[in-house]
Design a protein around this motif. Structure first.
Motif, PDB file in Angstrom:
ATOM      1  N   GLU A  18       0.841  -1.306  -0.075  1.00 31.60           N
ATOM      2  CA  GLU A  18       0.071  -0.049  -0.095  1.00 31.60           C
ATOM      3  C   GLU A  18       0.906   1.426   0.220  1.00 31.60           C
ATOM      4  OE1 GLU A  18      -2.672  -0.171   3.229  1.00 31.60           O
ATOM      5  OE2 GLU A  18      -3.936  -2.074   2.135  1.00 31.60           O
ATOM      6  N   GLU A  19       1.809   1.402   0.708  1.00 34.05           N
ATOM      7  CA  GLU A  19       2.857   2.419   0.680  1.00 34.05           C
ATOM      8  C   GLU A  19       3.547   2.628  -0.641  1.00 34.05           C
ATOM      9  OE1 GLU A  19       5.650   1.731   3.955  1.00 34.05           O
ATOM     10  OE2 GLU A  19       4.217   1.798   5.560  1.00 34.05           O
ATOM     11  N   GLU A  20       3.972   1.415  -1.315  1.00 36.23           N
ATOM     12  CA  GLU A  20       4.473   1.550  -2.567  1.00 36.23           C
ATOM     13  C   GLU A  20       3.606   2.265  -3.340  1.00 36.23           C
ATOM     14  OE1 GLU A  20       6.336  -2.136  -3.820  1.00 36.23           O
ATOM     15  OE2 GLU A  20       7.588  -1.973  -1.960  1.00 36.23           O
ATOM     16  N   SER A  21       2.231   1.542  -3.489  1.00 37.23           N
ATOM     17  CA  SER A  21       1.256   1.827  -4.273  1.00 37.23           C
ATOM     18  C   SER A  21       1.029   3.360  -4.188  1.00 37.23           C
ATOM     19  CB  SER A  21      -0.078   1.208  -4.078  1.00 37.23           C
ATOM     20  OG  SER A  21      -1.224   1.412  -4.897  1.00 37.23           O
ATOM     21  N   ALA A  22       0.784   3.945  -2.948  1.00 33.25           N
ATOM     22  CA  ALA A  22       0.343   5.198  -2.830  1.00 33.25           C
ATOM     23  C   ALA A  22       1.759   6.207  -3.320  1.00 33.25           C
ATOM     24  CB  ALA A  22       0.418   5.534  -1.188  1.00 33.25           C
ATOM     25  N   LEU A  70       4.010   5.472  -5.778  1.00 32.02           N
ATOM     26  CA  LEU A  70       3.607   5.322  -7.079  1.00 32.02           C
ATOM     27  C   LEU A  70       2.613   6.212  -7.588  1.00 32.02           C
ATOM     28  CD1 LEU A  70       4.533   4.128  -9.810  1.00 32.02           C
ATOM     29  CD2 LEU A  70       3.156   2.171  -9.331  1.00 32.02           C
ATOM     30  N   ARG A  71       1.326   6.098  -7.111  1.00 27.27           N
ATOM     31  CA  ARG A  71       0.283   7.136  -7.587  1.00 27.27           C
ATOM     32  C   ARG A  71       0.589   8.449  -7.466  1.00 27.27           C
ATOM     33  NH1 ARG A  71      -3.222   5.115  -4.384  1.00 27.27           N
ATOM     34  NH2 ARG A  71      -3.702   3.158  -5.571  1.00 27.27           N
ATOM     35  N   SER A  72       1.411   8.890  -6.335  1.00 30.08           N
ATOM     36  CA  SER A  72       1.528  10.377  -6.406  1.00 30.08           C
ATOM     37  C   SER A  72       2.521  10.815  -7.346  1.00 30.08           C
ATOM     38  CB  SER A  72       2.420  10.286  -4.941  1.00 30.08           C
ATOM     39  OG  SER A  72       2.663  11.621  -4.860  1.00 30.08           O
ATOM     40  N   THR A  73       3.658   9.868  -7.834  1.00 27.03           N
ATOM     41  CA  THR A  73       4.753  10.080  -8.716  1.00 27.03           C
ATOM     42  C   THR A  73       3.811  10.297 -10.177  1.00 27.03           C
ATOM     43  OG1 THR A  73       6.356   8.947  -7.574  1.00 27.03           O
ATOM     44  CG2 THR A  73       6.677   9.191  -9.966  1.00 27.03           C
ATOM     45  N   LEU A  74       3.059   9.251 -10.209  1.00 28.79           N
ATOM     46  CA  LEU A  74       2.201   9.386 -11.414  1.00 28.79           C
ATOM     47  C   LEU A  74       1.572  10.806 -11.916  1.00 28.79           C
ATOM     48  CD1 LEU A  74       1.264   5.638 -11.956  1.00 28.79           C
ATOM     49  CD2 LEU A  74       2.810   7.008 -13.293  1.00 28.79           C
TER      50      LEU A  74
END
Length: 178
Positions: free
Chosen positions: A56-60, A62-66
């Motif tokens: 979940e932390e990695e996904s968040a 990645l979502r922020s970077t995108l």
């Protein structure tokens, strides 16, 4: 599950126990089968929860970077004066063209390979049977029983041919040619 066990499990997995407490806990696990099974389940759940939390932390992140990259590159180009073609509409046209090509291919294949249909196939089968199975081949060597049976078959004297073949079968039951 015992609440005291849960506290012990958590302390053990997070290395919060002193050396003596740790040895005592391990001895208790070895002696109590129910506690050992509960510990195994707890350890699996704890491991999976940590893994999901990390995902979940990695996904968040990645979502922020995108989102940052989208704001920086995509939105700045969208304000340009050039005309854009929707990607979905272009793919839809290719999809419909592919379906049309498949139908054309099926129709052409049917016409080429199947011809005029089942009547033509029946005619071909009849011709093949007539040319290959109505007359048995004979050898020119002598007039033995096999040659007499084949000759009778070719002359359409089926009862006589059958009697010759049955007589041969009685005499030579293991002969593949008979």
């Amino acid at each position: 599950m015992n609440e005291i066990w849960l506290e012990k499990f958590e302390d053990y997995l997070q290395n919060k126990m002193m050396a003596g407490d740790k040895q005592e806990f391990e001895a208790e696990l070895a002696s109590d089968q129910e506690m050992n099974e509960a510990f195994k389940v707890y350890r699996v759940i704890e491991t999976e929860m940590r893994y999901l939390s990390a995902l979940e932390e990695e996904s968040a992140a990645l979502r922020s970077t995108l989102e940052i990259l989208n704001d920086k590159h995509i939105k700045s180009k969208a304000t340009g004066s050039g005309k854009s073609v929707p990607f979905v509409k272009r793919n839809r046209n290719i999809f419909y063209a592919g379906i049309a090509a498949a139908f054309v291919l099926i129709i052409v294949s049917y016409a080429v390979f199947l011809g005029s249909g089942p009547a033509d196939l029946n005619q071909r089968a009849t011709e093949y049977y007539a040319s290959n199975f109505q007359i048995l081949s004979q050898t020119m060597s002598g007039r033995d029983s096999m040659q007499l049976a084949i000759s009778a078959y070719n002359d359409k004297e089926y009862d006589l041919a059958q009697s010759y073949f049955e007589e041969l079968l009685d005499r030579k039951p293991s002969d593949a040619e008979v």
